[in-house]
Motif scaffolding. Structure first.
Motif, PDB file in Angstrom:
ATOM      1  N   ALA A 150       0.887  -1.221   0.041  1.00  0.00           N
ATOM      2  CA  ALA A 150      -0.050  -0.138  -0.125  1.00  0.00           C
ATOM      3  C   ALA A 150       0.842   1.226  -0.120  1.00  0.00           C
ATOM      4  N   TRP A 151       0.365   2.522  -0.403  1.00  0.00           N
ATOM      5  CA  TRP A 151       1.224   3.713  -0.260  1.00  0.00           C
ATOM      6  C   TRP A 151       0.180   4.375   0.841  1.00  0.00           C
ATOM      7  N   LEU A 152       0.926   5.066   1.588  1.00  0.00           N
ATOM      8  CA  LEU A 152       0.216   6.327   2.420  1.00  0.00           C
ATOM      9  C   LEU A 152       0.880   7.312   1.428  1.00  0.00           C
ATOM     10  N   LEU A 153      -0.246   8.304   1.034  1.00  0.00           N
ATOM     11  CA  LEU A 153       0.209   9.323   0.142  1.00  0.00           C
ATOM     12  C   LEU A 153      -0.204  10.754   1.082  1.00  0.00           C
ATOM     13  N   VAL A 154       0.859  11.720   1.288  1.00  0.00           N
ATOM     14  CA  VAL A 154       0.499  12.853   2.033  1.00  0.00           C
ATOM     15  C   VAL A 154       0.927  13.885   1.141  1.00  0.00           C
ATOM     16  N   PRO A 155       0.136  14.937   1.231  1.00  0.00           N
ATOM     17  CA  PRO A 155       0.560  16.052   0.258  1.00  0.00           C
ATOM     18  C   PRO A 155       1.908  16.561   0.599  1.00  0.00           C
ATOM     19  N   ARG A 156       2.805  17.019  -0.321  1.00  0.00           N
ATOM     20  CA  ARG A 156       4.219  17.250   0.106  1.00  0.00           C
ATOM     21  C   ARG A 156       4.368  18.292   1.079  1.00  0.00           C
ATOM     22  N   ASP A 157       3.607  19.507   0.971  1.00  0.00           N
ATOM     23  CA  ASP A 157       3.751  20.433   2.124  1.00  0.00           C
ATOM     24  C   ASP A 157       3.277  20.280   3.511  1.00  0.00           C
ATOM     25  N   TRP A 158       2.704  19.040   3.729  1.00  0.00           N
ATOM     26  CA  TRP A 158       2.173  18.811   5.185  1.00  0.00           C
ATOM     27  C   TRP A 158       2.900  18.635   6.394  1.00  0.00           C
ATOM     28  N   SER A 159       2.850  19.223   7.287  1.00  0.00           N
ATOM     29  CA  SER A 159       3.606  18.922   8.568  1.00  0.00           C
ATOM     30  C   SER A 159       2.994  17.656   9.104  1.00  0.00           C
ATOM     31  N   LYS A 160       3.676  17.136  10.291  1.00  0.00           N
ATOM     32  CA  LYS A 160       3.229  15.994  11.051  1.00  0.00           C
ATOM     33  C   LYS A 160       1.948  16.785  11.772  1.00  0.00           C
ATOM     34  N   GLU A 161       1.957  17.655  12.226  1.00  0.00           N
ATOM     35  CA  GLU A 161       0.646  18.209  13.136  1.00  0.00           C
ATOM     36  C   GLU A 161      -0.469  18.158  12.231  1.00  0.00           C
ATOM     37  N   LEU A 162      -0.305  18.605  10.739  1.00  0.00           N
ATOM     38  CA  LEU A 162      -1.494  18.855   9.883  1.00  0.00           C
ATOM     39  C   LEU A 162      -1.746  17.217   9.672  1.00  0.00           C
ATOM     40  N   LEU A 163      -1.150  16.407   9.497  1.00  0.00           N
ATOM     41  CA  LEU A 163      -1.426  14.890   9.027  1.00  0.00           C
ATOM     42  C   LEU A 163      -2.064  14.326  10.090  1.00  0.00           C
ATOM     43  N   LYS A 164      -2.019  14.860  11.327  1.00  0.00           N
ATOM     44  CA  LYS A 164      -2.775  14.315  12.611  1.00  0.00           C
ATOM     45  C   LYS A 164      -3.962  14.725  12.724  1.00  0.00           C
ATOM     46  N   GLN A 165      -4.066  15.817  12.356  1.00  0.00           N
ATOM     47  CA  GLN A 165      -5.363  16.704  12.363  1.00  0.00           C
ATOM     48  C   GLN A 165      -6.429  16.429  11.197  1.00  0.00           C
ATOM     49  N   ARG A 166      -5.891  16.185   9.942  1.00  0.00           N
ATOM     50  CA  ARG A 166      -6.791  16.000   8.815  1.00  0.00           C
ATOM     51  C   ARG A 166      -7.046  14.702   8.468  1.00  0.00           C
ATOM     52  N   PRO A 167      -8.308  14.404   8.097  1.00  0.00           N
ATOM     53  CA  PRO A 167      -8.893  12.962   7.725  1.00  0.00           C
ATOM     54  C   PRO A 167      -7.968  12.070   6.903  1.00  0.00           C
ATOM     55  N   VAL A 168      -8.165  10.843   6.935  1.00  0.00           N
ATOM     56  CA  VAL A 168      -7.755   9.926   6.104  1.00  0.00           C
ATOM     57  C   VAL A 168      -8.527   9.056   5.235  1.00  0.00           C
ATOM     58  N   PHE A 169      -8.314   9.381   4.089  1.00  0.00           N
ATOM     59  CA  PHE A 169      -8.849   8.837   2.785  1.00  0.00           C
ATOM     60  C   PHE A 169      -8.530   7.319   2.497  1.00  0.00           C
ATOM     61  N   LEU A 170      -9.551   6.341   2.903  1.00  0.00           N
ATOM     62  CA  LEU A 170      -8.907   4.999   2.782  1.00  0.00           C
ATOM     63  C   LEU A 170      -9.738   4.643   1.194  1.00  0.00           C
ATOM     64  N   PHE A 171      -8.772   4.689   0.278  1.00  0.00           N
ATOM     65  CA  PHE A 171      -9.178   4.412  -1.171  1.00  0.00           C
ATOM     66  C   PHE A 171      -8.948   3.156  -1.586  1.00  0.00           C
ATOM     67  N   PHE A 172     -10.179   2.519  -2.133  1.00  0.00           N
ATOM     68  CA  PHE A 172     -10.137   1.161  -3.006  1.00  0.00           C
ATOM     69  C   PHE A 172     -10.323   1.269  -4.504  1.00  0.00           C
ATOM     70  N   GLN A 173      -9.571   0.874  -5.358  1.00  0.00           N
ATOM     71  CA  GLN A 173      -9.631   1.153  -6.883  1.00  0.00           C
ATOM     72  C   GLN A 173     -10.511   0.352  -7.460  1.00  0.00           C
ATOM     73  N   GLU A 174     -10.625   0.647  -8.908  1.00  0.00           N
ATOM     74  CA  GLU A 174     -11.352  -0.100  -9.696  1.00  0.00           C
ATOM     75  C   GLU A 174     -11.075  -1.454  -9.933  1.00  0.00           C
ATOM     76  N   ASN A 175     -11.493  -2.291 -10.921  1.00  0.00           N
ATOM     77  CA  ASN A 175     -10.999  -3.587 -11.175  1.00  0.00           C
ATOM     78  C   ASN A 175      -9.693  -3.832 -11.741  1.00  0.00           C
ATOM     79  N   ALA A 176      -9.487  -2.635 -12.758  1.00  0.00           N
ATOM     80  CA  ALA A 176      -8.321  -2.822 -13.732  1.00  0.00           C
ATOM     81  C   ALA A 176      -7.209  -1.942 -13.398  1.00  0.00           C
TER      82      ALA A 176
END
Length: 190
Positions: free
Chosen positions: A72-98
């Motif tokens: 899996a990848w944990l993708l974080v916008p490049r300019d985010w701090s650790k504090e912002l990462l802890k504050q903002r929601p996490v989007f758990l993404f499941f892809q299409e079939n192909a």
């Protein structure tokens, strides 16, 4: 032979052919439904790496309940701090079939920018660098392993996990959210 008898004979043959076709579809349904590698599309493309789409990525390896190793990848916008990462929601993404998760990076960049979320993007068994062979029960185990992994992270906002899937991933997301209503903030399907 009368027209009626000829018609019955023709319908019998047609029914037999239809039966054979339905049997073949049933036998090969998993090959039709799960397409980890798109014919004619490379598995890896230099332009489809998270850093080129504005992400800091963390390669994550986890294990499903049946022992299948998943990437899996944990993708974080490049300019985010650790504090912002802890504050903002996490989007758990499941892809299409192909295809694999790298083919979803343009969409995931838009999601991260517009919704201001980090994204956890697991690859189903048999997709990308994950082991195994895709099947319905396996994808359900993969989804649960992904959620369990996220819930164990202390550097993420585990109180605001939003589960989302596109196409096949929508069914995976809905199944996961239905069984974990006390752990996720919502589920969506596109």
């Amino acid at each position: 032979m009368s027209w009626f008898e000829a018609g019955l004979k023709l319908m019998g043959w047609g029914g037999g052919v239809a039966g054979v076709l339905l049997g073949l579809i049933y036998m090969f349904q998993e090959k039709l439904l799960y397409v980890p590698r798109i014919p004619g599309v490379p598995d890896f493309d230099e332009s489809l790496v998270p850093a080129r789409w504005g992400f800091q990525e963390e390669d994550v390896w986890l294990e499903a309940a049946d022992g299948t190793k998943l990437h899996a990848w944990l993708l974080v916008p490049r300019d985010w701090s650790k504090e912002l990462l802890k504050q903002r929601p996490v989007f758990l993404f499941f892809q299409e079939n192909a295809g694999n998760m790298s083919h979803r990076l343009p969409f995931l960049r838009l999601v991260a920018q517009q919704l201001q979320v980090s994204i956890f993007a697991p690859s189903y068994r048999g997709y990308g660098m994950s082991e195994g062979k895709p099947n319905q029960r396996g994808l359900q185990l993969d989804a649960q392993a992904s959620l369990d992994y996220l819930l164990g992270r202390e550097d993420l906002n585990t109180q605001q996990i939003v589960v989302f899937g596109r196409s096949l991933g929508g069914a995976v997301a809905i199944h996961l959210a239905a069984g974990n209503q006390d752990k996720v903030g919502g589920a969506s399907e596109l």
